[in-house]
Design an enzyme around this catalytic site. Structure first.
Site, PDB file in Angstrom:
ATOM      1  N   TYR A   1      -2.091   0.006  10.850  1.00  0.00           N
ATOM      2  CA  TYR A   1      -2.028  -0.427   9.449  1.00  0.00           C
ATOM      3  C   TYR A   1      -0.718   0.001   8.792  1.00  0.00           C
ATOM      4  O   TYR A   1      -0.063  -0.796   8.117  1.00  0.00           O
ATOM      5  CB  TYR A   1      -3.216   0.138   8.687  1.00  0.00           C
ATOM      6  CG  TYR A   1      -3.293  -0.318   7.249  1.00  0.00           C
ATOM      7  CD1 TYR A   1      -3.485  -1.661   6.927  1.00  0.00           C
ATOM      8  CD2 TYR A   1      -3.181   0.593   6.196  1.00  0.00           C
ATOM      9  CE1 TYR A   1      -3.554  -2.091   5.609  1.00  0.00           C
ATOM     10  CE2 TYR A   1      -3.267   0.182   4.877  1.00  0.00           C
ATOM     11  CZ  TYR A   1      -3.450  -1.162   4.588  1.00  0.00           C
ATOM     12  OH  TYR A   1      -3.507  -1.562   3.280  1.00  0.00           O
TER      13      TYR A   1
ATOM     14  N   SER B   1       0.861  -1.184   0.000  1.00  0.00           N
ATOM     15  CA  SER B   1       0.000   0.000   0.000  1.00  0.00           C
ATOM     16  C   SER B   1       0.892   1.227   0.000  1.00  0.00           C
ATOM     17  O   SER B   1       2.077   1.143   0.339  1.00  0.00           O
ATOM     18  CB  SER B   1      -0.870   0.001   1.266  1.00  0.00           C
ATOM     19  OG  SER B   1      -1.504   1.244   1.471  1.00  0.00           O
TER      20      SER B   1
END
Length: 262
Positions: free
Chosen positions: A163, A150
């Site tokens: 995250y 990501s």
């Protein structure tokens, strides 16, 4: 013919010249979103796809559509990974897509269980599957490991430390392999998407559909198919071409914290 639970997973290595050299791709987290789209895209490119995820009922339907093989897998469970590895006799391409986010809170208030789940899924899950399949990827003579991280693997944002820290660690794991296996017949590609409209936000917010929809309000996000197209492009390049990292964002997104909304 090699068989998984009574169903062929693909031609044996020695038969490939007869079958136009059909290759096998393993896609984790393949029951929805980017994983499902990638499985469908790679199947359309001629790969035999082994689809892996926890939701076997949904997985089987997708596998039937693409004439692939569905195998149950929970990357957070070492026993599940071990059983999965025994059922995959050969592999040419591995797409590490299983992962996700849970919660958004300041560091001082973040739930430890949410943190633990994100590290188990994104980091240790990637480690278990990749480590287990590396010998088979090398043995293929032309292996390829794709890891979907990501933009959170190189950016941080408020209330997202669980995250972003997990994605930073997952990326470090993947990038380390690039050097450790230099000289071996395996390529490594990291895919770093920005905002993609899947069930990602729905899961992050515990099923709160209204809050999840708000993430993409007023802008046009990427789709799962957009990311799958990029993965397919990377794994179908000539063997000497290694696309190390590919960052893709919507036009409306400049960074994790800068988004243009109408």
């Amino acid at each position: 013919m090699l068989v998984i639970a009574g169903a062929p997973i693909g031609p044996a290595r020695q038969d490939r010249r007869v079958t136009n050299d059909r290759r096998t791709a393993v896609v984790t987290g393949a029951s929805a979103g980017i994983g499902e789209a990638t499985a469908r895209k790679l199947a359309a490119e001629g790969f035999h796809v082994v689809l892996a995820a926890r939701r076997l009922d949904r997985l089987q339907g997708i596998a039937d559509d693409v004439q692939g093989t569905a195998v149950e897998l929970d990357v957070t469970d070492a026993d599940s990974v071990a059983a999965f590895l025994e059922r995959v006799p050969e592999v040419d391409v591995l797409v590490n897509n299983a992962g996700g986010a849970r919660g958004m809170a300041p560091v001082a208030e973040y739930d430890e269980d949410d943190y633990r789940w994100m590290w188990e899924t994104n980091v240790l899950g990637t480690l278990r599957v990749t480590k287990g399949l590396l010998p088979k990827l090398i043995a293929s003579g032309d292996g390829h490991v794709v890891t979907v991280t990501s933009i959170a693997a190189f950016e941080v944002y408020d209330n997202g430390s669980g995250y972003t820290s997990a994605k930073h660690a997952q990326a470090a794991l993947h990038r380390s392999l690039r050097g450790e296996l230099l000289g071996q017949p395996v390529r490594f590609t990291e895919i770093l998407p920005g905002m993609v409209e899947t069930d990602f936000s729905l899961l992050r917010f515990g099923g709160d559909a209204e809050r999840a929809a708000g993430v993409y309000k007023g802008m046009t996000p990427l789709t799962a198919d957009d990311v799958a197209d990029v993965i397919s492009f990377a794994v179908t390049r000539p063997s000497h071409v290694n696309l190390d990292q590919i960052v893709l964002r919507p036009r409306d997104q400049a960074s994790a914290t800068r988004v243009s909304r109408t």
